[in-house]
Design an enzyme around this catalytic site. Structure first.
Site, short mmCIF file in Angstrom:
data_model
loop_
_atom_site.label_atom_id
_atom_site.label_comp_id
_atom_site.label_asym_id
_atom_site.label_seq_id
_atom_site.Cartn_x
_atom_site.Cartn_y
_atom_site.Cartn_z
N ASP A 19 0.85 -1.20 0.00
CA ASP A 19 0.00 0.00 0.00
C ASP A 19 0.88 1.24 0.00
O ASP A 19 2.03 1.20 -0.43
CB ASP A 19 -0.89 -0.03 1.25
CG ASP A 19 -0.06 0.26 2.51
OD1 ASP A 19 -0.57 0.92 3.42
OD2 ASP A 19 1.10 -0.15 2.55
N ASP B 161 -0.32 -0.76 11.73
CA ASP B 161 -0.92 -0.21 12.96
C ASP B 161 0.05 0.78 13.62
O ASP B 161 -0.37 1.85 14.10
CB ASP B 161 -1.25 -1.35 13.95
CG ASP B 161 -2.42 -2.21 13.44
OD1 ASP B 161 -2.52 -3.38 13.84
OD2 ASP B 161 -3.23 -1.71 12.62
N1 LIG Z 1 -0.36 -2.85 4.11
C1 LIG Z 1 -1.58 -2.63 4.61
N2 LIG Z 1 -2.34 -1.68 4.04
C2 LIG Z 1 -3.57 -1.48 4.59
C3 LIG Z 1 -4.07 -2.21 5.67
C4 LIG Z 1 -5.37 -1.72 5.93
C5 LIG Z 1 -6.34 -2.12 6.99
N3 LIG Z 1 -5.95 -3.26 7.74
C6 LIG Z 1 -6.34 -3.26 9.13
C7 LIG Z 1 -7.50 -4.10 9.37
C8 LIG Z 1 -7.19 -5.20 10.07
C9 LIG Z 1 -5.76 -5.28 10.27
O1 LIG Z 1 -5.45 -5.64 11.58
C10 LIG Z 1 -5.26 -3.90 9.98
O2 LIG Z 1 -5.16 -3.19 11.16
C11 LIG Z 1 -5.60 -0.70 5.02
N4 LIG Z 1 -4.51 -0.59 4.23
C12 LIG Z 1 -4.19 0.41 3.23
O3 LIG Z 1 -3.64 1.52 3.95
C13 LIG Z 1 -3.89 2.74 3.23
C14 LIG Z 1 -4.64 3.69 4.15
O4 LIG Z 1 -3.89 3.85 5.33
P1 LIG Z 1 -4.37 4.96 6.43
O5 LIG Z 1 -4.20 6.34 5.75
O6 LIG Z 1 -3.45 4.76 7.62
O7 LIG Z 1 -5.83 4.66 6.75
C15 LIG Z 1 -4.70 2.33 2.01
O8 LIG Z 1 -3.79 2.06 0.95
C16 LIG Z 1 -5.32 1.00 2.44
O9 LIG Z 1 -5.63 0.20 1.32
C17 LIG Z 1 -3.23 -3.21 6.25
O10 LIG Z 1 -3.56 -3.93 7.22
N5 LIG Z 1 -2.00 -3.38 5.67
#
Ligand SMILES: Nc1nc2c(c(CN[C@H]3C=C[C@H](O)[C@@H]3O)cn2[C@@H]2O[C@H](COP(=O)(O)O)[C@@H](O)[C@H]2O)c(=O)[nH]1
Length: 348
Positions: free
Chosen positions: A238, A326
């Site tokens: 991401d 996180d």
């Molecule tokens: N690599 C990675 N990218 C992730 C996630 C998640 C949601 N996962 C949560 C749900 C259950 C798990 O326990 C995680 O806590 C969203 N994204 C990406 O992030 C970006 C937005 O970021 P921000 O602006 O901070 O909200 C966007 O590209 C989105 O597609 C992940 O886990 N890993």
């Protein structure tokens, strides 16, 4: 997908041929140590997934269908200025970024709008999208048209081939993460996150892999979430993990790239710089995962194998990813001087 490098091979290939993004071993070891220490507290496991209040708290078909819709829409939440972002107020809390999506979904469900039911979202109208994803700030949800198209396409396939439930796709994968990944890429075109790099087609598959990872996390590796090969899933490429990797010194950007990002220049989906950032980040997480596994197995042999083998297997790339993702949120202020790359696309 035929003729496309899988994410692990893609990450290695991009890292070996990257010009503006490189891996720093000292930083890789630093992050690996942080996670290794965390894993010894016993809090570092797939149960972290449920700790997020907006994630489903059950492990049933409804939860899996919720996960599917969140994965279909899980892209491009960033806004030109970090100060004015799309936001959703849910149960007296303001959510931005990825969590704004989840908040909007749960708000809709509370209003009896069946946003996780394929028969509803396969024919969702723009008026319904505008209502469900309405903003509680001055900034609208980005790419609403693309999100409507993704929902209509995905819902249509579920209705036509899988009796309207993503649980049926999971059941067809026969407890293999790689089979599920293949089914998602074959049947749901919006998940085909593939780029051209160095004369090869590289599959980063961010939303397809996070879908598998979230089914696993939501069901805590049991029932619909039981996958014999879950450890073959890589981190999810991401725009936030690279920020964290640069912050901890595991990833290094060239001066030229850093200048480009600091000017908030938007990169085109498939640009060499964009693919290098995503691919080298993915490979760095593979190396971090390998380093943790080496530490855990060294500890196992030291303690004559008292270490529960299952625990060793559990520190996989998914947990490395969630830990960093996180942490980037918790340390948003400390990391804000590290620019994230801006790309308007439906893949991440
Ligand atoms: N690599 C990675 N990218 C992730 C996630 C998640 C949601 N996962 C949560 C749900 C259950 C798990 O326990 C995680 O806590 C969203 N994204 C990406 O992030 C970006 C937005 O970021 P921000 O602006 O901070 O909200 C966007 O590209 C989105 O597609 C992940 O886990 N890993």
């Amino acid at each position: 997908m035929d003729g496309v490098l899988n994410p692990r091979d893609a990450g290695r290939f991009i890292s070996e041929n990257s010009k503006d993004v490189s891996i720093e071993d000292a930083g890789v070891q630093k992050v690996a140590n942080m996670i290794y220490e965390k894993s010894k507290t016993g809090e570092f496991n797939m149960k972290m997934w449920r700790n997020h209040e907006l994630n489903p708290q059950t492990m049933d078909e409804d939860a899996v269908n919720w996960v599917f819709v969140s994965a279909v829409l899980n892209f491009s939440f960033w806004s030109e200025k970090e100060s004015d972002r799309y936001a959703v107020k849910y149960k007296d809390k303001i959510h931005t970024g990825y969590w704004s999506l989840c908040a909007a979904m749960n708000r809709a469900l509370d209003e009896a709008l069946k946003i996780t039911t394929a028969s509803f979202y396969s024919t969702i109208t723009m008026d319904q999208m505008k209502h469900i994803f309405r903003s509680d700030s001055d900034t609208k949800m980005p790419m609403l048209e693309e999100r409507q198209m993704a929902l209509v396409e995905a819902g249509g396939v579920l209705m036509k081939k899988y009796e309207g439930s993503f649980a049926n796709v999971v059941k067809q994968s026969d407890k293999s993460a790689q089979s599920l990944l293949r089914l998602i890429l074959e049947d749901f075109p919006s998940f085909r996150d593939v780029a051209e790099f160095g004369g090869k087609r590289v599959g980063l598959y961010k939303r397809a892999q996070i879908l598998v990872g979230d089914v696993w996390g939501c069901c805590e590796g049991q029932g619909l979430g039981e996958f014999t090969d879950i450890n073959t899933i890589t981190m999810f490429a991401d725009y936030r993990i690279p920020q964290a990797l640069v912050y901890f010194g595991a990833l290094k950007y060239s001066e030229n790239l850093m200048d480009t990002l600091k000017k908030c220049q938007v990169l085109k989906s498939g640009d060499r710089l964009e693919v290098e950032i995503r691919g080298v980040s993915l490979w760095a997480c593979e190396l971090i995962r390998d380093s943790i596994a080496a530490k855990l197995s060294a500890e196992t042999s030291k303690e004559n194998g008292h270490q529960d083998k299952a625990e060793v297997a559990q520190v996989n790339a998914i947990l490395v990813d969630h830990y960093l993702w996180d942490l980037r949120r918790e340390m948003a202020d400390e990391m804000s001087h590290i620019p994230f790359h801006r790309c308007r696309g439906i893949y991440y």
